[in-house]
Design an enzyme around this catalytic site. Structure first.
Site, PDB file in Angstrom:
ATOM      1  N   THR A  96      -0.935   6.456   0.054  1.00  0.00           N
ATOM      2  CA  THR A  96      -2.275   5.870   0.081  1.00  0.00           C
ATOM      3  C   THR A  96      -2.585   5.402   1.495  1.00  0.00           C
ATOM      4  OG1 THR A  96      -2.092   5.111  -2.213  1.00  0.00           O
ATOM      5  CG2 THR A  96      -3.772   4.061  -0.851  1.00  0.00           C
ATOM      6  N   LEU A 132       0.886  -1.153   0.000  1.00  0.00           N
ATOM      7  CA  LEU A 132       0.000   0.000   0.000  1.00  0.00           C
ATOM      8  C   LEU A 132       0.927   1.207   0.000  1.00  0.00           C
ATOM      9  CD1 LEU A 132      -3.071   0.443   0.049  1.00  0.00           C
ATOM     10  CD2 LEU A 132      -2.925   0.767   2.509  1.00  0.00           C
ATOM     11  N   ASP A 133       0.869   2.001  -1.057  1.00  0.00           N
ATOM     12  CA  ASP A 133       1.820   3.097  -1.227  1.00  0.00           C
ATOM     13  C   ASP A 133       1.839   4.036  -0.028  1.00  0.00           C
ATOM     14  OD1 ASP A 133       2.415   2.171  -3.788  1.00  0.00           O
ATOM     15  OD2 ASP A 133       0.782   3.332  -4.665  1.00  0.00           O
ATOM     16  N   SER A 134       2.962   4.703   0.154  1.00  0.00           N
ATOM     17  CA  SER A 134       3.111   5.651   1.258  1.00  0.00           C
ATOM     18  C   SER A 134       2.042   6.736   1.208  1.00  0.00           C
ATOM     19  CB  SER A 134       4.506   6.289   1.210  1.00  0.00           C
ATOM     20  OG  SER A 134       4.625   7.313   2.164  1.00  0.00           O
ATOM     21  N   ARG A 143       0.756   0.789  -7.986  1.00  0.00           N
ATOM     22  CA  ARG A 143       0.047   2.047  -8.204  1.00  0.00           C
ATOM     23  C   ARG A 143      -1.018   1.926  -9.296  1.00  0.00           C
ATOM     24  NH1 ARG A 143       2.632   6.033  -5.452  1.00  0.00           N
ATOM     25  NH2 ARG A 143       1.701   7.728  -6.658  1.00  0.00           N
TER      26      ARG A 143
END
Length: 239
Positions: free
Chosen positions: A107, A103-105, A191
């Site tokens: 997000t 889970l992206d930074s 992403r």
């Protein structure tokens, strides 16, 4: 008695498939002897070593974390950024746990943390098609026909056709010219949600994962976590 690769997976060393590679490459010892046979079985009294370090067979831990923005989904970060493990009370959870997927930074939202290698594998492998739902605030007003086009598929990453499971309009903000969208995916490419909306002409402003399979943010505040219930764990294992 259980197969060696299963014991390694249950200890959180690796998924069962990766554990098989560790065994066949000679990186695993049992009671001081290198074992390369995949059918080898071990008991609770056997000592297993990975790279000459004793493998501690820990109790299984399953956490559901509601991650804020600004945290990376790794156990450590060479750039010194905060990780999801910084949100876990070390007095409460002493076992070595790992995030399931990414889970992206930038997000926010749900991510599972566990030391169950088999579950990690099943939740992240595309063939299991585990649903992950996101709320995305995007630029511009998305009309109904546009949402239908996105659900049919959007080309990203050198011709790859990304096909969401579901896309729907949640809310229109005509004053600020933005749209709140719900999008559900069954794969976890890097992403992907952002790339889908970017390619569709509606760049993402804010993104939050609100559901993994049947798990939602209900009862889990941003920056907090809870342990999964027995029936939730069983459900995930049967996906």
């Amino acid at each position: 008695m259980m197969r060696l690769q299963k014991a390694l997976a249950e200890a959180g060393i690796a998924s069962r498939r990766k554990a098989e590679e560790l065994i066949t490459s000679g990186q695993i010892k049992v009671n001081g002897v290198v074992v390369t046979e995949l059918g080898f079985k071990v008991s609770d009294t056997d000592e297993i070593f990975f790279n000459d370090e004793l493998v501690v067979r820990e109790d299984k831990v399953y956490l559901l974390l509601n991650k804020p923005k600004g945290y990376v989904s790794t156990v450590s970060d060479e750039k010194g950024r905060k990780t999801v493990l910084d949100l876990i009370d070390q007095k409460d959870v002493k076992e070595r746990i790992y995030p399931v997927g990414r889970l992206d930074s930038d997000t926010a939202g749900l991510i599972i943390l566990t030391n169950d290698g088999d579950l990690t594998y099943s939740l992240t492998h595309p063939k299991h098609e585990v649903e992950k739902e996101y709320l995305a605030r995007v630029k511009g007003i998305v009309v109904r026909n546009k949402a239908k086009e996105i659900q049919k598929g959007v080309v990203i990453d050198d011709g790859y056709l990304a096909i969401p499971k579901e896309v729907r309009i949640v809310e229109l903000d005509k004053e600020f010219q933005t749209t709140l969208m719900s999008i559900t995916l069954t794969e976890g490419k890097n992403r992907e949600v952002r790339k889908i909306f970017e390619a569709a002409g509606h760049p993402v402003i804010n993104l939050t994962r609100i559901r993994i399979a049947n798990l939602t943010t209900e009862g889990v505040g941003r920056g907090y976590y809870r342990r999964l219930k027995i029936h939730e764990i069983k459900y995930l294992k049967n996906l």
